[in-house]
Structure formats: C-alpha cells, structure tokens
Design an enzyme around this catalytic site. Structure first.
Site, PDB file in Angstrom:
ATOM      1  N   CYS A 204      59.266 -30.500   7.808  1.00 39.91           N
ATOM      2  CA  CYS A 204      58.990 -31.194   6.549  1.00 39.91           C
ATOM      3  C   CYS A 204      57.895 -32.220   6.769  1.00 39.91           C
ATOM      4  O   CYS A 204      57.168 -32.579   5.856  1.00 39.91           O
ATOM      5  CB  CYS A 204      60.253 -31.850   6.025  1.00 39.91           C
ATOM      6  SG  CYS A 204      61.098 -32.789   7.282  1.00 39.91           S
TER       7      CYS A 204
ATOM      8  N   GLU B 177      66.989 -35.021   0.828  1.00 42.12           N
ATOM      9  CA  GLU B 177      65.814 -35.171   1.702  1.00 42.12           C
ATOM     10  C   GLU B 177      64.995 -33.911   1.505  1.00 42.12           C
ATOM     11  O   GLU B 177      65.493 -32.811   1.760  1.00 42.12           O
ATOM     12  CB  GLU B 177      66.244 -35.273   3.172  1.00 42.12           C
ATOM     13  CG  GLU B 177      67.249 -36.366   3.482  1.00 42.12           C
ATOM     14  CD  GLU B 177      66.643 -37.757   3.466  1.00 42.12           C
ATOM     15  OE1 GLU B 177      65.401 -37.860   3.397  1.00 42.12           O
ATOM     16  OE2 GLU B 177      67.416 -38.722   3.502  1.00 42.12           O
TER      17      GLU B 177
HETATM   18  P1  NAD Z   1      65.777 -24.567   0.539  1.00 42.75           P
HETATM   19  O1  NAD Z   1      65.654 -25.681  -0.428  1.00 42.75           O
HETATM   20  O2  NAD Z   1      65.366 -23.235   0.137  1.00 42.75           O
HETATM   21  O3  NAD Z   1      67.294 -24.437   1.026  1.00 42.75           O
HETATM   22  C1  NAD Z   1      67.997 -25.547   1.586  1.00 42.75           C
HETATM   23  C2  NAD Z   1      69.490 -25.274   1.482  1.00 42.75           C
HETATM   24  O4  NAD Z   1      69.865 -25.284   0.093  1.00 42.75           O
HETATM   25  C3  NAD Z   1      69.915 -23.909   2.024  1.00 42.75           C
HETATM   26  O5  NAD Z   1      71.157 -24.026   2.683  1.00 42.75           O
HETATM   27  C4  NAD Z   1      70.043 -23.078   0.749  1.00 42.75           C
HETATM   28  O6  NAD Z   1      70.913 -21.987   0.879  1.00 42.75           O
HETATM   29  C5  NAD Z   1      70.605 -24.125  -0.204  1.00 42.75           C
HETATM   30  N1  NAD Z   1      70.435 -23.803  -1.647  1.00 42.75           N
HETATM   31  C6  NAD Z   1      69.546 -22.933  -2.214  1.00 42.75           C
HETATM   32  N2  NAD Z   1      69.706 -22.930  -3.559  1.00 42.75           N
HETATM   33  C7  NAD Z   1      70.694 -23.824  -3.837  1.00 42.75           C
HETATM   34  C8  NAD Z   1      71.293 -24.277  -5.045  1.00 42.75           C
HETATM   35  N3  NAD Z   1      70.921 -23.809  -6.239  1.00 42.75           N
HETATM   36  N4  NAD Z   1      72.263 -25.227  -4.962  1.00 42.75           N
HETATM   37  C9  NAD Z   1      72.623 -25.735  -3.767  1.00 42.75           C
HETATM   38  N5  NAD Z   1      72.116 -25.327  -2.590  1.00 42.75           N
HETATM   39  C10 NAD Z   1      71.142 -24.380  -2.625  1.00 42.75           C
HETATM   40  O7  NAD Z   1      64.996 -25.056   1.864  1.00 42.75           O
HETATM   41  P2  NAD Z   1      64.740 -24.244   3.210  1.00 42.75           P
HETATM   42  O8  NAD Z   1      63.746 -23.176   2.961  1.00 42.75           O
HETATM   43  O9  NAD Z   1      66.037 -23.898   3.867  1.00 42.75           O
HETATM   44  O10 NAD Z   1      64.090 -25.405   4.115  1.00 42.75           O
HETATM   45  C11 NAD Z   1      62.760 -25.766   4.035  1.00 42.75           C
HETATM   46  C12 NAD Z   1      62.586 -26.993   3.163  1.00 42.75           C
HETATM   47  O11 NAD Z   1      63.358 -28.072   3.695  1.00 42.75           O
HETATM   48  C13 NAD Z   1      61.153 -27.500   3.147  1.00 42.75           C
HETATM   49  O12 NAD Z   1      60.812 -27.857   1.842  1.00 42.75           O
HETATM   50  C14 NAD Z   1      61.204 -28.724   4.048  1.00 42.75           C
HETATM   51  O13 NAD Z   1      60.196 -29.652   3.800  1.00 42.75           O
HETATM   52  C15 NAD Z   1      62.566 -29.260   3.749  1.00 42.75           C
HETATM   53  N6  NAD Z   1      63.049 -30.157   4.791  1.00 42.75           N
HETATM   54  C16 NAD Z   1      63.116 -31.502   4.541  1.00 42.75           C
HETATM   55  C17 NAD Z   1      63.528 -32.369   5.555  1.00 42.75           C
HETATM   56  C18 NAD Z   1      63.609 -33.860   5.358  1.00 42.75           C
HETATM   57  O14 NAD Z   1      64.235 -34.532   6.174  1.00 42.75           O
HETATM   58  N7  NAD Z   1      63.029 -34.417   4.323  1.00 42.75           N
HETATM   59  C19 NAD Z   1      63.871 -31.858   6.800  1.00 42.75           C
HETATM   60  C20 NAD Z   1      63.794 -30.488   7.000  1.00 42.75           C
HETATM   61  C21 NAD Z   1      63.394 -29.642   5.987  1.00 42.75           C
END
Ligand code: NAD
Length: 524
Positions: free
Chosen positions: A319, A285
C-alpha cells in the site's frame, strides 16, 4: 541484514549461512506438505466448512499450495455467536493474562519464522527477505501491542476528585465482537496485528483473510490457539468478500471492525455501510498513490535506489509502494534514465531462490491488471513506457505471473495511471518546476498514505513535512523512498482516503482504536 541481525524491510539481503540453512530445511518441509487440506478453525474446534479454497502458487499457478476450508453463512453465524458468548469472560480476564497469551503467540511466530516464511513464499510469491521481514514484523507487532498494554497499565487511570469522598477512575474497555478483514499482500502482519490488538484490549475476534492467502490465516489461528486463546474468543473464516466479509459487516452483533484493503471496498462498501443504528468503531486502512519528490539538491543515486526499492520491491504490492515520482526539471533526464536502467536490471525469478529481488506478481488479477495498465500506457503516447512493459513467459516462468518492472514518463497529469492505485510494479514519473508545484501535485489525490522527499536543503525538508498530506513520510531514504515502516519505529497509517482513524498501526495510539472510555465515580 540490519545491524541487530534481524531481517526487516530495510534489509537489502539475508545473506547469512545460518539463514540459508534454515530456509533450505523449511522450504523442503513445506514442499513435502504442499496441497494438504486444512479445516475451518471455529471457536476452538475444527470443522469441514462450506467450500474448499485452493490456494495456488503465483510462481506456477498449477501448483496447489493448500486446500483450505472456507466458511458459509451458517459458519459465520456460529462464529459470531461464539465470540459474543465468550466476550464477558475474556473481557473480565486481568489484562496481564491477555498480554501473556499474545506474547506467547509472538514467541511462537518467532520460533517458527522460517517455516512461516517458506509457506508465505509459496502462497504469495514474496522473496526470502520480504517474507522473513513480514514474519519478524508480525512478531514485533504482537509484542509492541502487548508492551503498550503494560506501558499504559491496562489503560486504567486514577482521576482527580471534586469532593474528598469521591473516587474517580477512567477505564478503557472493549466493545465486544471485533471483525478483522485482511488483504493478501501482508497476510500474516495485517491479520495478526489487528487480532492481537483486539484480543489484548478484551474484544473477541472473528477474522477473515483474503481468499488469495487463506493458509496464512490457518497458521496464525493455530498459533493463537497454541498460545492459549480460549475457545470462542477467536474464529477464522476464510471465504469470499461478498459472503463472509459482507456478512460480518452486516451482522448486528459485530461491534467493531478493522479492515485493511482497497479504497473501493474499505470506503465505499464498508465504511459507509457499517454503522446502522448507532456509531461503531470502523478502522479502515486503505490504499495509496504514494509520491516521491526529487529536488535538484538530491543525491540522485540515493533517490534512484529509494524509488527502485519502493516501486518494484514486492512487485509494487505494498500500500506504501511508490507509484508516482515528481522530479524537478533540472535533474529529470538523469533521474529518468537512471531509474529506467535500474528497472531493466531487475531480473524476476523464483522467489524461493536466494538473491532473487522480485518473484511473480501475487495474483491472477494483478497479472491481468498489469497487462491492462501497460496497454493503456502504450496508448497514451510514444515514449511513455521507458522501461519494462512486458510479461515473461519463457521456460519455468510460463505458468507463473512474471512481469517486468515498468517505468512510465510524460503521462498526461489526469491520466488514470497517474491518479489511481495500480498495486503492480509500475511507476509514473512526472516533471515539475518547483517544490511548491511538486507538493500541489502530490496532494492532489484522494489518498494520503506515504510520501518521500529527496533533497539536501533544510528549508525544503521543513516545507515538505509541513505541507505534505500523508500519514508516513520519509526524507532521503535509499532503503525505500516511501516504504518500509516498522512497528514502534515508524507507526503506519493513512490520511484522507487511505485511513479512517488518523492513528497509525504499530504506534502509541493503535490500541485506543479498540477501546472505549468508562469514567467511574464512587462516592463514600
Ligand atoms: P480488497 O479490498 O480487494 O480486499 C481486502 C479484504 O476485503 C479481502 O479479505 C476481501 O475478501 C475482503 N472483501 C472484499 N469485498 C468485501 C466486502 N464487500 N465486504 C467486506 N469485505 C470484503 O484488497 P486486496 O486486493 O486484498 O489488497 C490490496 C489493497 O489493500 C490495496 O488497495 C492496498 O493498498 C491495500 N492495503 C492497505 C494497507 C494499509 O495499511 N493501508 C496495507 C496493505 C494493503
């Protein structure tokens, strides 16, 4: 508050003496416990972990909210091995028992909602209404998924037969060890809900919260343990994306994953790389570039309120945040002037205080991003920044990440700020000549999460529903042009680069993402 008395994402305030009193007690208790250390919760036991993550408050970055043990490589291996070992017994438990455990967890979340909300405000900087809304949503998500198991009788169905001696059954069964990787913006809901979905369906779980909000994950894990999740069935590994997140994705014993986060991580680093030897379920997501479309027949006051709440509520850290407006030229001047006034009227403050609509942006990265985007907007031309465009550094805000809600207009259509997810309180308004043009621009993006329309013409509403490429769509919603979904009410998920499954969370089809079908035939 909503008519039912529950605070949700459409609540404008939580103005209620009982809520004030409960918040007062919860905030004082959290304040007295700031800075405490929390061990790793691994397979039902605690251990020190490999690193310590200081979770700092965005309201005052000098304040350590909690010191949380983070996982290293050995912890990761132990957690996956424990989840793998626990899988056969957990899978074999009658589904009704798993439902009872998750329902107990939902009740604990509800019972402790003010305490959890207070910690959420300290850790992430949400205002009181948003924090309480998220905790209520978390409890409702758990209950909704538990209810889905009941409504579907555990997903066991008798099928037709070809011969009178055959007995045919379709059974949906779990995959095994499920990794749950969560972002920082809804640290309870977006960690708790996939954990619940995976556990209910008989998978065992290793979860990884964002390093920005590790305390929320500790609290949730303790709640699932208190609700009766057996040792080994759930482990929580705070830690970096590179070590823990990537380690889980690469682990051969991880059978499925639910990731919520950015497009760059979710698609480029995870979805493309997760399945190596054979297909595996990969629920990602991701972000959005969510548009609100405003037509001449719109009620402009309603449209301004809806965009203001979706663009600036929770500082654009949703998001589903509205980050683009496509407004018809006949009403563009009035709309832009009204939205600029609404943005200027917002006074960012301490989110612990009652009545504050926005606190600080949640992370140092967001604070830096905001300043970079504002510089780009100013460089794009005179008059592009119509409201906001500054950080706030006076007095008590000097050590926090406070910024002004910002309205941009007349950006070139291909400008990065008009195309990429920003995730801070900046909305870009573009002028269009027709609904047809608005829909073309709205769909011209890799994202497809949410969208909103303001129009009183039924034909336009029908056209919008038919053509807009997004998983969650709203019409004339003053409570939030593009935001504010609720489990069992508006299932939430994205199309295109916003989500991988085409099935929304908090809806009828969510649990199917965690199950695979076994068709059983027994012949007499
Ligand atoms: P992010 O993608 O930076 O991190 C998300 C998670 O992934 C964190 O726990 C992070 O540590 C982990 N991560 C980072 N690199 C990784 C890798 N290489 N492999 C596996 N895991 C890894 O996102 P963020 O800054 O924490 O959150 C904001 C983002 O989340 C925005 O883009 C927002 O739109 C999205 N979001 C989407 C939804 C939805 O339901 N579609 C809901 C909330 C947030």
């Amino acid at each position: 508050m909503s008519s039912a008395g529950k605070v949700t994402y459409i609540s404008l305030s939580a103005d209620d003496p009982a809520i004030d009193a409960a918040f007062g007690i919860a905030i004082a208790a959290a304040r007295a416990a700031l800075g405490q250390s929390h061990p790793l919760h691994l397979a039902g036991q605690t251990r020190p972990g490999a690193v310590v993550i200081d979770s700092r408050s965005p309201t005052d970055a000098r304040l350590v909210v909690a010191r949380v043990a983070g996982a290293g490589e050995a912890d990761l291996q132990d957690a996956v091995a424990a989840a793998r070992a626990a899988f056969p017994a957990w899978r074999a438990r009658p589904w009704q028992q798993r439902v009872a455990i998750v329902e107990r967890a939902a009740q604990i979340v509800r019972d402790r909602k003010f305490e959890l909300s207070a910690w959420l405000i300290f850790e992430m900087g949400k205002n009181r209404v948003e924090a309480l809304g998220e905790i209520e949503e978390t409890a409702d998500l758990l209950d909704y998924y538990a209810g889905e198991m009941r409504r579907n009788d555990g997903f066991i169905r008798q099928m037709d037969r070809l011969a009178p001696t055959d007995q045919n059954t379709s059974v949906l069964r779990p995959y095994g060890v499920w990794a749950v990787i969560a972002p920082w913006n809804f640290p309870y809901a977006l960690l708790g809900a996939p954990i619940a979905a995976a556990l209910l369906t008989g998978n065992t779980v290793v979860c990884k919260p964002s390093s920005e909000t590790p305390l929320s994950a500790v609290k949730l894990t303790e709640i699932f343990e208190a609700a009766g999740v057996p040792a080994g069935v759930l482990s929580c590994l705070p830690g970096s994306g590179r070590v823990v997140g990537d380690g889980l994705i690469a682990h051969p014993d991880v059978a499925g994953v639910t990731f919520t986060g950015s497009y760059d991580v979710g698609f480029n680093q995870l979805y493309r790389r997760f399945a190596r030897d054979f297909p595996k379920p990969c629920v990602v997501e991701m972000g959005g570039k969510n548009p609100a479309l405003i037509m001449p027949s719109a009620d402009l006051a309603q449209a301004i309120q809806g965009v203001q709440r979706s663009a600036f509520g929770m500082n654009g850290h949703k998001c589903s945040a509205c980050s683009r407006v496509l407004v018809h030229r006949d009403v563009a001047d009035d709309f832009i002037a009204g939205l600029a006034r609404a943005a200027e009227a917002i006074v960012p403050g301490d989110p612990l205080d009652k009545g504050v609509f926005v606190g600080p942006v949640a992370t140092k990265q967001s604070y830096e991003d905001y300043q970079g985007y504002v510089a780009q907007a100013r460089a794009a031309g005179e008059g592009v920044v119509r409201a906001g465009g500054a950080v706030l550094t006076d007095g008590t805000q000097a050590d926090g990440y406070f910024v002004r809600p910002t309205v941009l207009a007349n950006l070139p259509p291909d400008h990065q700020l008009a195309r990429e997810e920003l995730f801070v309180p900046i909305v870009a308004v573009a002028v269009v000549g027709s609904l047809d043009e608005a829909l073309t621009v709205a769909n011209d993006t890799k994202f497809g999460l949410t969208a909103g329309l303001f129009s009183r013409e039924q034909k336009e509403i029908d056209t919008f529903f038919d053509r807009i490429e997004a998983g969650v769509v709203y019409v004339n919603r003053a409570a939030g042009a593009t935001t504010g979904a609720w489990p069992g009410v508006q299932p939430f998920g994205g199309w295109k680069g916003s989500g991988s499954t085409g099935k929304n969370i908090g809806g009828h089809y969510t649990l199917l993402c965690y199950l695979r079908e076994q068709s059983r035939t027994v012949c007499q």
